[in-house]
Enzyme design. Structure first.
Site, PDB file in Angstrom:
ATOM      1  N   ASN A   1       0.842  -1.180   0.000  1.00 47.56           N
ATOM      2  CA  ASN A   1       0.000   0.000   0.000  1.00 47.56           C
ATOM      3  C   ASN A   1       0.889   1.246   0.000  1.00 47.56           C
ATOM      4  O   ASN A   1       2.116   1.153  -0.014  1.00 47.56           O
ATOM      5  CB  ASN A   1      -0.947  -0.023   1.203  1.00 47.56           C
ATOM      6  CG  ASN A   1      -2.269   0.644   0.917  1.00 47.56           C
ATOM      7  OD1 ASN A   1      -2.314   1.659   0.229  1.00 47.56           O
ATOM      8  ND2 ASN A   1      -3.335   0.084   1.442  1.00 47.56           N
TER       9      ASN A   1
ATOM     10  N   GLY B   1      -0.654  -1.567   8.731  1.00 45.18           N
ATOM     11  CA  GLY B   1      -0.093  -0.245   8.461  1.00 45.18           C
ATOM     12  C   GLY B   1       0.804   0.261   9.569  1.00 45.18           C
ATOM     13  O   GLY B   1       0.531   0.085  10.748  1.00 45.18           O
TER      14      GLY B   1
ATOM     15  N   THR C   1      10.894  -7.057  16.337  1.00 47.88           N
ATOM     16  CA  THR C   1      12.320  -7.093  16.681  1.00 47.88           C
ATOM     17  C   THR C   1      12.893  -8.503  16.658  1.00 47.88           C
ATOM     18  O   THR C   1      14.108  -8.665  16.743  1.00 47.88           O
ATOM     19  CB  THR C   1      12.537  -6.511  18.087  1.00 47.88           C
ATOM     20  OG1 THR C   1      11.819  -7.305  19.032  1.00 47.88           O
ATOM     21  CG2 THR C   1      12.071  -5.060  18.163  1.00 47.88           C
ATOM     22  N   LYS C   2      12.009  -9.525  16.590  1.00 45.39           N
ATOM     23  CA  LYS C   2      12.484 -10.915  16.588  1.00 45.39           C
ATOM     24  C   LYS C   2      11.573 -11.742  15.702  1.00 45.39           C
ATOM     25  O   LYS C   2      10.497 -11.304  15.293  1.00 45.39           O
ATOM     26  CB  LYS C   2      12.518 -11.468  18.011  1.00 45.39           C
ATOM     27  CG  LYS C   2      11.161 -11.536  18.672  1.00 45.39           C
ATOM     28  CD  LYS C   2      11.249 -12.060  20.089  1.00 45.39           C
ATOM     29  CE  LYS C   2       9.853 -12.114  20.698  1.00 45.39           C
ATOM     30  NZ  LYS C   2       9.859 -12.619  22.037  1.00 45.39           N
TER      31      LYS C   2
ATOM     32  N   HIS D   1      23.665  -0.559  12.204  1.00 44.28           N
ATOM     33  CA  HIS D   1      24.838   0.287  12.450  1.00 44.28           C
ATOM     34  C   HIS D   1      25.444  -0.093  13.798  1.00 44.28           C
ATOM     35  O   HIS D   1      24.739  -0.607  14.672  1.00 44.28           O
ATOM     36  CB  HIS D   1      24.437   1.769  12.466  1.00 44.28           C
ATOM     37  CG  HIS D   1      23.789   2.208  11.193  1.00 44.28           C
ATOM     38  ND1 HIS D   1      24.519   2.551  10.085  1.00 44.28           N
ATOM     39  CD2 HIS D   1      22.484   2.345  10.839  1.00 44.28           C
ATOM     40  CE1 HIS D   1      23.690   2.890   9.103  1.00 44.28           C
ATOM     41  NE2 HIS D   1      22.447   2.765   9.542  1.00 44.28           N
TER      42      HIS D   1
END
Length: 192
Positions: free
Chosen positions: A84, A141, A164-165, A114
């Site tokens: 979308n 979304g 995150t996992k 980083h």
């Protein structure tokens, strides 16, 4: 000695300011600009641009502009994938997406990482970790998917989640950080 691109694609630390990588990003941005500024009645042009810009996309791949990515060639999709409006895929490492996968507006997929140490960050070195999204996944979304994450088949990621996992197959997951809320089978068979 490996090139910076070889280091990037293998998950090693690399220099993103390398001339060859910079030229590839610039070429992708030119196609991206043309696509994002095309009009809806230019469907043939949009298809042509997508084939050049995202050459590893499957059949019935559809993108609502604007759409942003670093390289384009690191995004590989199955059939019937829909992005979308306003999605971002930082495809420094491979982003592999199965078939029948839907992305809500403003979804962001990051593969780049980083150094945590400020002194090391000054070196401008980056590292990229692949993201894999299996078949039949729906990403709500505003969700953000971080480097190295795999999302299992049939899973639904709630809007606004930060993944995150890894997420297993067949679950509804949400939150920040994203966590499993229930099995898809437990979800009522209706849209909210």
């Amino acid at each position: 000695m490996p090139t910076e691109k070889q280091k990037m694609l293998s998950g090693d630390w690399y220099n993103p300011l390398d001339k060859a990588l910079s030229a590839e990003r610039l070429a992708a941005r030119k196609l991206q600009h043309l696509f994002n500024h095309s009009t809806p009645d230019d469907e043939a042009l949009r298809r042509q641009l997508l084939k050049q810009w995202l050459p590893n996309s499957g059949k019935h791949f559809y993108v609502e502009p604007p759409f942003y990515c670093d390289y384009g060639y690191n995004i590989k999709t199955g059939a019937k994938v829909f992005f979308n409006y306003n999605c971002v895929v930082l495809d420094v490492a491979p982003v592999t997406i199965g078939s029948n996968v839907f992305f809500g507006p403003a979804v962001q997929i990051y593969t780049v990482n980083h150094p945590l140490d400020a002194t090391e960050r000054r070196s401008l070195q980056e590292q990229a970790l692949a993201v894999t999204i299996a078949d039949d996944v729906w990403i709500g979304g505003g969700a953000i998917i971080l480097p190295g994450v795999t999302i299992g088949a049939g899973t639904v990621i709630a809007a606004g989640s930060v993944v995150t996992k890894n997420m297993p197959a067949g679950v509804v997951a949400g939150g920040n950080p994203c966590r499993v809320l229930r099995n898809v089978a437990e979800q009522e068979n209706k849209c909210d």
